[in-house]
Scaffold this motif. Structure first.
Motif, PDB file in Angstrom:
ATOM      1  N   TYR A 108       5.188  -7.697  -7.194  1.00  0.00           N
ATOM      2  CA  TYR A 108       5.932  -6.445  -7.390  1.00  0.00           C
ATOM      3  C   TYR A 108       6.696  -6.359  -8.715  1.00  0.00           C
ATOM      4  O   TYR A 108       6.621  -5.363  -9.424  1.00  0.00           O
ATOM      5  CB  TYR A 108       6.915  -6.222  -6.226  1.00  0.00           C
ATOM      6  CG  TYR A 108       7.598  -4.871  -6.285  1.00  0.00           C
ATOM      7  CD1 TYR A 108       7.043  -3.759  -5.665  1.00  0.00           C
ATOM      8  CD2 TYR A 108       8.792  -4.708  -6.988  1.00  0.00           C
ATOM      9  CE1 TYR A 108       7.650  -2.519  -5.735  1.00  0.00           C
ATOM     10  CE2 TYR A 108       9.407  -3.462  -7.068  1.00  0.00           C
ATOM     11  CZ  TYR A 108       8.829  -2.378  -6.438  1.00  0.00           C
ATOM     12  OH  TYR A 108       9.433  -1.145  -6.514  1.00  0.00           O
ATOM     13  N   ASN A 109       7.424  -7.420  -9.053  1.00  0.00           N
ATOM     14  CA  ASN A 109       8.278  -7.353 -10.240  1.00  0.00           C
ATOM     15  C   ASN A 109       7.570  -7.731 -11.539  1.00  0.00           C
ATOM     16  O   ASN A 109       8.169  -7.708 -12.603  1.00  0.00           O
ATOM     17  CB  ASN A 109       9.518  -8.239 -10.043  1.00  0.00           C
ATOM     18  CG  ASN A 109      10.502  -7.590  -9.078  1.00  0.00           C
ATOM     19  OD1 ASN A 109      10.939  -6.467  -9.272  1.00  0.00           O
ATOM     20  ND2 ASN A 109      10.817  -8.297  -8.009  1.00  0.00           N
ATOM     21  N   PRO A 131       2.364  -3.877 -12.673  1.00  0.00           N
ATOM     22  CA  PRO A 131       2.766  -2.472 -12.488  1.00  0.00           C
ATOM     23  C   PRO A 131       2.000  -1.753 -11.377  1.00  0.00           C
ATOM     24  O   PRO A 131       1.987  -0.529 -11.342  1.00  0.00           O
ATOM     25  CB  PRO A 131       2.443  -1.856 -13.862  1.00  0.00           C
ATOM     26  CG  PRO A 131       1.297  -2.662 -14.364  1.00  0.00           C
ATOM     27  CD  PRO A 131       1.415  -4.050 -13.781  1.00  0.00           C
ATOM     28  N   ILE A 132       1.371  -2.495 -10.466  1.00  0.00           N
ATOM     29  CA  ILE A 132       0.542  -1.839  -9.444  1.00  0.00           C
ATOM     30  C   ILE A 132       1.381  -1.348  -8.264  1.00  0.00           C
ATOM     31  O   ILE A 132       1.502  -0.145  -8.029  1.00  0.00           O
ATOM     32  CB  ILE A 132      -0.573  -2.792  -8.951  1.00  0.00           C
ATOM     33  CG1 ILE A 132      -1.405  -3.256 -10.158  1.00  0.00           C
ATOM     34  CG2 ILE A 132      -1.466  -2.085  -7.920  1.00  0.00           C
ATOM     35  CD1 ILE A 132      -2.317  -4.420  -9.874  1.00  0.00           C
ATOM     36  N   ARG A 133       1.987  -2.288  -7.543  1.00  0.00           N
ATOM     37  CA  ARG A 133       2.793  -1.907  -6.375  1.00  0.00           C
ATOM     38  C   ARG A 133       4.046  -1.133  -6.762  1.00  0.00           C
ATOM     39  O   ARG A 133       4.470  -0.233  -6.039  1.00  0.00           O
ATOM     40  CB  ARG A 133       3.191  -3.153  -5.574  1.00  0.00           C
ATOM     41  CG  ARG A 133       2.046  -3.885  -4.909  1.00  0.00           C
ATOM     42  CD  ARG A 133       1.241  -2.980  -4.006  1.00  0.00           C
ATOM     43  NE  ARG A 133       0.356  -3.746  -3.127  1.00  0.00           N
ATOM     44  CZ  ARG A 133      -0.759  -3.266  -2.616  1.00  0.00           C
ATOM     45  NH1 ARG A 133      -1.149  -2.037  -2.910  1.00  0.00           N
ATOM     46  NH2 ARG A 133      -1.501  -4.004  -1.807  1.00  0.00           N
ATOM     47  N   SER A 134       4.632  -1.510  -7.909  1.00  0.00           N
ATOM     48  CA  SER A 134       5.886  -0.850  -8.302  1.00  0.00           C
ATOM     49  C   SER A 134       5.649   0.615  -8.673  1.00  0.00           C
ATOM     50  O   SER A 134       6.595   1.392  -8.772  1.00  0.00           O
ATOM     51  CB  SER A 134       6.554  -1.608  -9.449  1.00  0.00           C
ATOM     52  OG  SER A 134       5.613  -1.917 -10.448  1.00  0.00           O
ATOM     53  N   LYS A 135       4.383   0.994  -8.891  1.00  0.00           N
ATOM     54  CA  LYS A 135       4.064   2.390  -9.160  1.00  0.00           C
ATOM     55  C   LYS A 135       4.174   3.235  -7.901  1.00  0.00           C
ATOM     56  O   LYS A 135       4.569   4.386  -7.939  1.00  0.00           O
ATOM     57  CB  LYS A 135       2.637   2.517  -9.719  1.00  0.00           C
ATOM     58  CG  LYS A 135       2.633   2.686 -11.216  1.00  0.00           C
ATOM     59  CD  LYS A 135       1.251   3.044 -11.712  1.00  0.00           C
ATOM     60  CE  LYS A 135       1.223   3.122 -13.226  1.00  0.00           C
ATOM     61  NZ  LYS A 135      -0.108   2.925 -13.763  1.00  0.00           N
ATOM     62  N   SER A 136       3.752   2.655  -6.764  1.00  0.00           N
ATOM     63  CA  SER A 136       3.721   3.465  -5.554  1.00  0.00           C
ATOM     64  C   SER A 136       4.831   3.135  -4.552  1.00  0.00           C
ATOM     65  O   SER A 136       4.985   3.855  -3.566  1.00  0.00           O
ATOM     66  CB  SER A 136       2.348   3.358  -4.878  1.00  0.00           C
ATOM     67  OG  SER A 136       1.752   2.127  -5.131  1.00  0.00           O
ATOM     68  N   TYR A 137       5.593   2.067  -4.794  1.00  0.00           N
ATOM     69  CA  TYR A 137       6.666   1.732  -3.852  1.00  0.00           C
ATOM     70  C   TYR A 137       7.977   1.517  -4.585  1.00  0.00           C
ATOM     71  O   TYR A 137       7.977   0.974  -5.690  1.00  0.00           O
ATOM     72  CB  TYR A 137       6.347   0.414  -3.120  1.00  0.00           C
ATOM     73  CG  TYR A 137       5.145   0.466  -2.206  1.00  0.00           C
ATOM     74  CD1 TYR A 137       5.274   0.848  -0.875  1.00  0.00           C
ATOM     75  CD2 TYR A 137       3.885   0.086  -2.667  1.00  0.00           C
ATOM     76  CE1 TYR A 137       4.172   0.875  -0.038  1.00  0.00           C
ATOM     77  CE2 TYR A 137       2.783   0.105  -1.835  1.00  0.00           C
ATOM     78  CZ  TYR A 137       2.928   0.499  -0.521  1.00  0.00           C
ATOM     79  OH  TYR A 137       1.847   0.519   0.311  1.00  0.00           O
ATOM     80  N   THR A 138       9.073   1.900  -3.950  1.00  0.00           N
ATOM     81  CA  THR A 138      10.385   1.449  -4.415  1.00  0.00           C
ATOM     82  C   THR A 138      10.582   0.053  -3.836  1.00  0.00           C
ATOM     83  O   THR A 138       9.822  -0.362  -2.960  1.00  0.00           O
ATOM     84  CB  THR A 138      11.511   2.358  -3.895  1.00  0.00           C
ATOM     85  OG1 THR A 138      11.567   2.227  -2.463  1.00  0.00           O
ATOM     86  CG2 THR A 138      11.264   3.812  -4.269  1.00  0.00           C
ATOM     87  N   TYR A 191       8.755  -1.150  -0.503  1.00  0.00           N
ATOM     88  CA  TYR A 191       7.861  -2.307  -0.613  1.00  0.00           C
ATOM     89  C   TYR A 191       8.272  -3.394   0.389  1.00  0.00           C
ATOM     90  O   TYR A 191       7.426  -4.016   1.035  1.00  0.00           O
ATOM     91  CB  TYR A 191       7.865  -2.872  -2.037  1.00  0.00           C
ATOM     92  CG  TYR A 191       6.851  -3.979  -2.229  1.00  0.00           C
ATOM     93  CD1 TYR A 191       5.474  -3.726  -2.135  1.00  0.00           C
ATOM     94  CD2 TYR A 191       7.259  -5.286  -2.479  1.00  0.00           C
ATOM     95  CE1 TYR A 191       4.541  -4.736  -2.296  1.00  0.00           C
ATOM     96  CE2 TYR A 191       6.326  -6.309  -2.651  1.00  0.00           C
ATOM     97  CZ  TYR A 191       4.968  -6.018  -2.558  1.00  0.00           C
ATOM     98  OH  TYR A 191       4.040  -7.022  -2.715  1.00  0.00           O
TER      99      TYR A 191
END
Ligand SMILES: *[C@@H]1O[C@H](CO)[C@@H](O)[C@H](O)[C@H]1NC(C)=O
Length: 360
Positions: free
Chosen positions: A180-181, A184-191, A195
């Protein structure tokens, strides 16, 4: 004179009556747990990654420097993992072996194995980044294990073995630190908050599958103070080259996750109560903080790893040409991500009352 005499007689009778009971109680304590099964990441992997194609391995020196015969087994530390100490504590075995080691005997399999794989996480994307074993694949291996055991010792015996076994799960750090950190994949669709919920949905799914497979005594390790991992300090702290204080932001993610995890476990406990399942939260955050800032233990270094510069080393960066500190027991961290054996030992001790609560 006669009083002393009868006192001695009474004591003899007492010991004759009590001694066998005490011995019985002791061996009964050991037989309460049939086996130990481990799932998770590098904090729980005793060498499964040796058998797969990934750069996340540790089967070379200086890993294992303080292990029996100094063998680099693939454990990401200088010696034993917390789970090895727990296996001893519940009286099933000395070391928890990796399931993927094909040379394990039935006797060895019978008292439990680890399915864990370094660099994995609950998010299905996390193991893909590092080409390691996902949690759902670990469950598949557990099913395969049961088939093997049924063929060897019979269906009923295998079912009883699973029912009386202790299950420990330890993962989640890589989902935040590697996934996540960093990407840039998950952080694009989740806060961060959504997450965390997403991960906990996967945790719940995992627990459901484990219970479906017969598991009844399950301990789930929370997240460590991630902001205190030496590598996180190096990469994300403003004073990475001076004071090296923990990065509060990363630790706060862990605290938030841990409190939600405890709620989740309470929910799961209610859901599966009719099956006689017991779930326990194993707190690693508190004990590690005590070691890092609490001065409750006598560590000398907490913000550098023992291997190399201690700033960034882990897996292949901690290797035979790395400088190694003289005495790893004075360090909380072995490399820049993973605890030393000493730390794992102390953590395993703090787990004991919780483990008792689900196995007795
Ligand atoms: C290593 O450090 C620990 C903890 O301070 C200490 O108890 C132990 O005696 C030391 N071992 C050696 C070989 O110096």
């Amino acid at each position: 004179m006669s009083l002393l005499y009868s006192f001695i007689i009474l004591m003899l009778i007492f010991f004759m009556l009590e001694a066998p009971i005490l011995i019985q109680a002791q061996s009964k304590k050991n037989s309460l747990v049939s086996a130990i099964f481990i799932f998770g990441d590098s904090t729980a992997d005793p060498g499964n990654n040796n058998y797969i194609s990934t750069p996340f391995k540790s089967n070379f020196s200086p890993y294992g420097k303080d292990f029996l015969n100094h063998v680099p087994t693939g454990r990401f530390t200088n010696g034993m993992l917390a789970n090895d100490f727990i296996a001893r504590y519940v009286g099933v075995k000395e070391y928890v072996p990796p399931y993927l080691d094909q040379s394990l005997s039935i006797e060895e399999l019978k008292t439990g194995v680890s399915f864990a794989s370094a660099a994995t996480g609950f998010d299905p994307l996390t193991p893909k980044i590092s080409n390691v074993i996902s949690l759902s694949k670990q469950i598949e291996y557990f099913k395969e294990y049961q088939e093997k055991m049924k063929a060897a010792i019979g269906k009923e015996q295998t079912q009883n073995l699973i029912k009386e076994a202790l299950f420990i799960i330890s993962a989640g750090t890589n989902d935040f630190v590697v996934n996540y950190n960093t990407l840039p994949i998950r952080s694009k669709s989740y806060t961060l908050s959504t997450y965390t919920d997403f991960l906990l949905q996967h945790v719940q799914l995992f627990l459901q599958k484990l219970v479906d497979q017969g598991a009844r005594r399950i301990g789930m390790v929370g997240l460590p103070p991630m902001g205190c991992l030496p590598i996180v300090i190096t990469l994300h702290s403003d004073d990475a080259f001076s004071k090296r204080n923990c990065v509060e932001f990363y630790s706060s993610i862990a605290r938030d996750y841990n409190s939600k995890l405890q709620n989740k476990l309470n929910g799961v406990q209610i859901k599966f109560a009719n099956l006689g399942s017991r779930f326990a939260y194993l707190d690693i955050y508190g004990p590690l903080m005590d070691m890092i800032v609490g001065h409750k233990y006598d560590f000398e270094k907490a913000n550098y790893g023992c291997c190399g510069t201690g700033l960034v080393e882990g897996a292949f960066l901690c290797n035979p040409s790395s400088y190694v500190c003289k005495n790893a027991s004075k360090y909380v961290f072995w490399d820049s991500i993973h605890p030393t054996e000493k730390t794992y030992y102390l953590i395993s001790q703090t787990f004991q009352p919780t483990i008792d609560s689900i196995t007795k």
